[in-house]
Design an enzyme around this catalytic site. Structure first.
Site, PDB file in Angstrom:
ATOM      1  N   HIS A  55      11.066  10.971  30.943  1.00  0.00           N
ATOM      2  CA  HIS A  55       9.800  10.386  30.478  1.00  0.00           C
ATOM      3  C   HIS A  55       9.030   9.655  31.598  1.00  0.00           C
ATOM      4  CE1 HIS A  55      11.624  11.196  26.593  1.00  0.00           C
ATOM      5  NE2 HIS A  55      12.634  10.398  26.884  1.00  0.00           N
ATOM      6  N   SER A  78       8.055  15.053  33.187  1.00  0.00           N
ATOM      7  CA  SER A  78       8.498  14.307  32.018  1.00  0.00           C
ATOM      8  C   SER A  78       9.470  15.180  31.236  1.00  0.00           C
ATOM      9  CB  SER A  78       7.291  13.954  31.156  1.00  0.00           C
ATOM     10  OG  SER A  78       7.551  12.769  30.439  1.00  0.00           O
ATOM     11  N   SER A  83       5.501  11.969  26.071  1.00  0.00           N
ATOM     12  CA  SER A  83       6.001  10.659  26.514  1.00  0.00           C
ATOM     13  C   SER A  83       5.372  10.136  27.799  1.00  0.00           C
ATOM     14  CB  SER A  83       7.520  10.726  26.683  1.00  0.00           C
ATOM     15  OG  SER A  83       7.865  11.651  27.700  1.00  0.00           O
ATOM     16  N   ASP A 141      17.132  13.938  31.709  1.00  0.00           N
ATOM     17  CA  ASP A 141      17.161  13.193  30.443  1.00  0.00           C
ATOM     18  C   ASP A 141      17.019  14.221  29.321  1.00  0.00           C
ATOM     19  OD1 ASP A 141      16.724  11.704  28.152  1.00  0.00           O
ATOM     20  OD2 ASP A 141      15.322  10.314  29.085  1.00  0.00           O
ATOM     21  N   GLU A 203      20.885  11.155  31.506  1.00  0.00           N
ATOM     22  CA  GLU A 203      20.502   9.897  30.881  1.00  0.00           C
ATOM     23  C   GLU A 203      20.957   9.728  29.432  1.00  0.00           C
ATOM     24  OE1 GLU A 203      18.839   7.364  32.192  1.00  0.00           O
ATOM     25  OE2 GLU A 203      17.836   6.334  30.539  1.00  0.00           O
ATOM     26  N   ASN A 228      24.706   8.028  30.249  1.00  0.00           N
ATOM     27  CA  ASN A 228      24.566   7.481  28.889  1.00  0.00           C
ATOM     28  C   ASN A 228      25.757   6.624  28.500  1.00  0.00           C
ATOM     29  OD1 ASN A 228      23.167   7.506  26.180  1.00  0.00           O
ATOM     30  ND2 ASN A 228      25.175   8.293  25.607  1.00  0.00           N
ATOM     31  N   ASN A 238      20.016   2.333  24.123  1.00  0.00           N
ATOM     32  CA  ASN A 238      19.986   3.034  22.840  1.00  0.00           C
ATOM     33  C   ASN A 238      19.823   2.035  21.694  1.00  0.00           C
ATOM     34  OD1 ASN A 238      21.048   4.647  24.888  1.00  0.00           O
ATOM     35  ND2 ASN A 238      22.213   5.920  23.487  1.00  0.00           N
ATOM     36  N   CYS A 242      15.764   0.631  21.282  1.00  0.00           N
ATOM     37  CA  CYS A 242      15.191   1.165  20.037  1.00  0.00           C
ATOM     38  C   CYS A 242      14.840   0.045  19.068  1.00  0.00           C
ATOM     39  CB  CYS A 242      16.147   2.170  19.397  1.00  0.00           C
ATOM     40  SG  CYS A 242      16.261   3.709  20.351  1.00  0.00           S
ATOM     41  N   HIS A 348      16.608  12.720  20.363  1.00  0.00           N
ATOM     42  CA  HIS A 348      16.006  13.353  21.543  1.00  0.00           C
ATOM     43  C   HIS A 348      15.147  14.571  21.230  1.00  0.00           C
ATOM     44  CE1 HIS A 348      15.499  13.784  25.830  1.00  0.00           C
ATOM     45  NE2 HIS A 348      15.562  15.079  25.638  1.00  0.00           N
ATOM     46  N   HIS A 401      10.936   2.248  25.666  1.00  0.00           N
ATOM     47  CA  HIS A 401      11.637   0.971  25.803  1.00  0.00           C
ATOM     48  C   HIS A 401      10.980   0.099  26.863  1.00  0.00           C
ATOM     49  CE1 HIS A 401      14.429   2.938  23.349  1.00  0.00           C
ATOM     50  NE2 HIS A 401      15.446   3.099  24.156  1.00  0.00           N
ATOM     51  N   SER A 409      19.564   0.791  32.358  1.00  0.00           N
ATOM     52  CA  SER A 409      19.798   2.244  32.367  1.00  0.00           C
ATOM     53  C   SER A 409      19.560   2.814  33.760  1.00  0.00           C
ATOM     54  CB  SER A 409      18.835   2.937  31.402  1.00  0.00           C
ATOM     55  OG  SER A 409      18.888   2.326  30.147  1.00  0.00           O
ATOM     56  N   GLN A 413      21.518   4.896  36.704  1.00  0.00           N
ATOM     57  CA  GLN A 413      21.039   6.168  37.254  1.00  0.00           C
ATOM     58  C   GLN A 413      21.063   6.132  38.787  1.00  0.00           C
ATOM     59  OE1 GLN A 413      20.396   9.121  36.447  1.00  0.00           O
ATOM     60  NE2 GLN A 413      19.814   9.222  34.294  1.00  0.00           N
TER      61      GLN A 413
HETATM   62  P1  NAI Z   1      25.381   8.543  18.495  1.00  0.00           P
HETATM   63  O1  NAI Z   1      26.260   9.726  18.579  1.00  0.00           O
HETATM   64  O2  NAI Z   1      25.896   7.199  18.891  1.00  0.00           O
HETATM   65  O3  NAI Z   1      24.801   8.382  16.998  1.00  0.00           O
HETATM   66  C1  NAI Z   1      24.360   9.427  16.198  1.00  0.00           C
HETATM   67  C2  NAI Z   1      24.929   9.161  14.793  1.00  0.00           C
HETATM   68  O4  NAI Z   1      24.347  10.091  13.860  1.00  0.00           O
HETATM   69  C3  NAI Z   1      26.439   9.341  14.716  1.00  0.00           C
HETATM   70  O5  NAI Z   1      27.043   8.158  14.214  1.00  0.00           O
HETATM   71  C4  NAI Z   1      26.624  10.529  13.793  1.00  0.00           C
HETATM   72  O6  NAI Z   1      27.782  10.402  12.981  1.00  0.00           O
HETATM   73  C5  NAI Z   1      25.353  10.481  12.946  1.00  0.00           C
HETATM   74  N1  NAI Z   1      24.960  11.776  12.380  1.00  0.00           N
HETATM   75  C6  NAI Z   1      25.078  13.020  12.931  1.00  0.00           C
HETATM   76  N2  NAI Z   1      24.585  13.947  12.109  1.00  0.00           N
HETATM   77  C7  NAI Z   1      24.132  13.298  11.011  1.00  0.00           C
HETATM   78  C8  NAI Z   1      23.501  13.720   9.810  1.00  0.00           C
HETATM   79  N3  NAI Z   1      23.259  15.013   9.595  1.00  0.00           N
HETATM   80  N4  NAI Z   1      23.165  12.769   8.901  1.00  0.00           N
HETATM   81  C9  NAI Z   1      23.411  11.458   9.130  1.00  0.00           C
HETATM   82  N5  NAI Z   1      24.017  10.997  10.253  1.00  0.00           N
HETATM   83  C10 NAI Z   1      24.371  11.909  11.176  1.00  0.00           C
HETATM   84  O7  NAI Z   1      24.085   8.900  19.349  1.00  0.00           O
HETATM   85  P2  NAI Z   1      22.941   7.868  19.837  1.00  0.00           P
HETATM   86  O8  NAI Z   1      23.281   7.381  21.187  1.00  0.00           O
HETATM   87  O9  NAI Z   1      22.680   6.912  18.748  1.00  0.00           O
HETATM   88  O10 NAI Z   1      21.714   8.866  20.028  1.00  0.00           O
HETATM   89  C11 NAI Z   1      21.081   9.510  18.935  1.00  0.00           C
HETATM   90  C12 NAI Z   1      19.930  10.383  19.466  1.00  0.00           C
HETATM   91  O11 NAI Z   1      18.930   9.543  20.044  1.00  0.00           O
HETATM   92  C13 NAI Z   1      20.337  11.354  20.573  1.00  0.00           C
HETATM   93  O12 NAI Z   1      19.580  12.534  20.438  1.00  0.00           O
HETATM   94  C14 NAI Z   1      19.939  10.610  21.836  1.00  0.00           C
HETATM   95  O13 NAI Z   1      19.770  11.487  22.916  1.00  0.00           O
HETATM   96  C15 NAI Z   1      18.669   9.944  21.385  1.00  0.00           C
HETATM   97  N6  NAI Z   1      18.215   8.751  22.116  1.00  0.00           N
HETATM   98  C16 NAI Z   1      16.882   8.438  21.991  1.00  0.00           C
HETATM   99  C17 NAI Z   1      16.369   7.320  22.593  1.00  0.00           C
HETATM  100  C18 NAI Z   1      14.923   7.007  22.473  1.00  0.00           C
HETATM  101  O14 NAI Z   1      14.427   6.143  23.185  1.00  0.00           O
HETATM  102  N7  NAI Z   1      14.180   7.637  21.595  1.00  0.00           N
HETATM  103  C19 NAI Z   1      17.223   6.398  23.388  1.00  0.00           C
HETATM  104  C20 NAI Z   1      18.610   6.794  23.415  1.00  0.00           C
HETATM  105  C21 NAI Z   1      19.075   7.918  22.794  1.00  0.00           C
END
Ligand code: NAI
Length: 480
Positions: A55, A78, A83, A141, A203, A228, A238, A242, A348, A401, A409, A413
């Site tokens: 991003h 990006s 983003s 990322d 990331e 990560n 995370n 968030c 993501h 963020h 983070s 990196q």
């Molecule tokens: P995580 O693995 O810690 O948490 C994901 C959770 O979702 C797990 O506890 C899992 O059991 C649950 N889950 C999986 N499938 C599900 C479903 N169908 N229904 C309900 N729950 C379900 O992963 P984390 O670190 O929380 O990351 C989640 C996503 O967010 C990833 O795609 C990551 O890359 C992304 N991310 C986005 C950020 C942002 O700024 N937007 C920052 C950091 C991560």
């Protein structure tokens, strides 16, 4: 220095504004600034040619200039079509000493609101350096830059790229199109690029997941550091990141009062925990959905209702996906939601919400309210609001963020880039995390700025606990 024409951003005249915000961010990023001071003389990244796909925000600008300060040459795109902060992109191209008429910074290929075709073109541009060589490091990322190199090399080996028409998604069809053209131009391009890469530092959760899959399949072509899973990344960015940027995105998109509303958070991992807290902080009644009994129990003990989406789809007001999974909210779910329910994703990729399925329905009409906010009106007259077309809303509708958490983070990196680049021989192809003493170092670099004073162990206490006085203090399996 950026060569003439070797960049594509929205508007270089935004560079002045970008530079002012970069300067403010530097003060909020003590970890990165400390690394600049520590490594100014040694220049550990001299000779590194870093392709970044992350991003293109103000915080990333401070990361890029840190890599440059440590000796690296950098090219940047990006990792999401929505983003980029255009003033950050402009400031990086212009550089601290350049002007919009005579830019002297770093080549950036990124602007807010790219099409998918433009996005993958940008990713390709930052992997192809003007001297005909590739990068020797990737900073990724979500894994898109890594994916393009791997898919390219795979198809070159096979001598053929599958027809875009056979792709299972619009995006994969675009990727196949890029690689088809590439194969016609040069049938060894990605094989050469991949051979030149010493490693990638990744990331996010979803990108790391892809790396472990490639490792298991035996298809990973170069070593990777999983940034990560540094504690000072996933347990901070995370979660606390968030906690800040989720409601920022919802507010900027809709300005709907969150207090009193029923808000559903799908997934109670690190991201989901931050999201739930953020919504509760605004006075929402938060409901969590989970598939993992441990995370479900955590949510329950943290005081949230744990339900299935089916239970609450018709009554809740706000729906946020944070799972890294796909089809978590289907188009049938969306059809059943309350009038003006808000639907957004902070995971993501955009497949957590079935946007493709929604668009294909013939009983729904899309009405654009403003960039990254759409009303989808169903034939029965009720509608829902979808943020950032189902892509991560904290970066699409807000600015991601804040600097302080990203300093953690991005310190990881930077350290990971130095590790892989300078100690290449110690990392055979595989996926690694940084050693704990470096994780603790990143945390240490951020304590002073918050006025936090750390207690020091006495020698006797340290030997009682069986840890060194200077750390590391926890075993690798400790979960924080
Ligand atoms: P995580 O693995 O810690 O948490 C994901 C959770 O979702 C797990 O506890 C899992 O059991 C649950 N889950 C999986 N499938 C599900 C479903 N169908 N229904 C309900 N729950 C379900 O992963 P984390 O670190 O929380 O990351 C989640 C996503 O967010 C990833 O795609 C990551 O890359 C992304 N991310 C986005 C950020 C942002 O700024 N937007 C920052 C950091 C991560």
């Amino acid at each position: 220095t950026v060569a003439e024409g070797d960049y594509k951003v929205a508007d270089l005249s935004l560079a002045g504004f970008g530079r002012k915000e970069i300067q403010l961010a530097e003060h909020e990023m003590p970890g990165l600034m400390a690394l600049r001071r520590e490594y100014a003389a040694a220049q550990p990244l001299a000779g590194a040619r870093v392709t970044g796909s992350l991003h293109m925000t103000i915080q990333t600008a401070v990361l890029i200039e840190t890599l440059v300060a440590l000796g690296a040459q950098v090219r940047w795109a990006s990792c999401n079509i929505f983003s980029t902060q255009d003033h950050a992109a402009a400031a990086i191209v212009v550089g601290p000493d350049g002007t919009p008429d005579a830019p002297s910074g770093v080549p950036v290929y990124a602007w807010k609101g790219e099409t998918l075709a433009e996005y993958w073109w940008c990713t390709e541009q930052v992997l192809l350096w003007p001297d005909g060589q590739g990068p020797n490091m990737i900073l990724d990322d979500g894994g898109d830059a890594t994916l393009l190199v791997h898919k390219g090399a795979e198809f070159e080996k096979a001598g053929v790229v599958p027809a875009p028409e056979t792709a299972d998604s619009e995006e994969y069809a675009v990727i196949l199109g890029v690689l088809q053209r590439s194969l016609e131009e040069d049938n060894r391009r990605w094989t050469r690029v991949s051979a030149g890469i010493k490693g990638v530092t990744e990331e996010t959760t979803t990108g790391v997941h892809r790396l472990y899959e490639m490792q298991a399949a035996g298809s990973l072509l170069f070593p990777a550091i999983n940034v990560n899973d540094s504690v000072t990344k996933s347990k901070f960015d995370n979660k606390y990141g968030c906690r800040h940027s989720l409601i920022d995105g919802i507010n900027r998109a809709t300005d709907v009062l969150i207090g009193g509303k029923a808000a559903v958070v799908c997934g109670y991992g690190d991201v989901g925990k931050g999201c739930a807290e953020s919504l509760r902080g605004q006075g929402a009644r938060v409901i969590v959905t989970e598939i993992d009994p441990i995370c479900a129990l955590q949510a329950a003990m943290d005081g949230y209702q744990v339900a299935t989406l089916e239970d609450v789809v018709e009554t809740a007001d706000i729906f946020i996906t944070a799972t890294g999974c796909f089809d978590v909210i289907t188009n049938e779910h969306m059809a059943r939601m309350k009038h003006q329910a808000i639907v957004g994703n902070i995971g993501h990729f955009d497949n957590e919400i079935d946007m493709a399925g929604l668009a294909k329905r013939d009983d729904v009409e899309r009405i654009n309210i403003k960039p990254q906010v759409d009303e989808w009106r169903f034939a029965d007259g009720h509608s829902i609001l979808v943020l950032s077309e189902g892509r991560l809303l904290n970066l699409g509708n807000a600015t991601g963020h804040p600097s302080f958490v990203m300093s953690n983070s991005f310190s990881n990196q930077t350290i990971a880039q130095i590790e892989l680049f300078t100690k290449t021989d110690q990392y055979p192809v595989g996926v690694y995390t940084l050693p704990k003493h470096l994780d603790e170092k990143v945390a240490r670099l951020h304590l002073d700025a918050l006025g936090a004073r750390l207690t020091e162990l006495s020698k006797e206490q340290a030997s009682y606990l069986g840890v060194p006085v200077d750390g590391p203090y926890k075993s690798d399996h400790y979960r924080y």
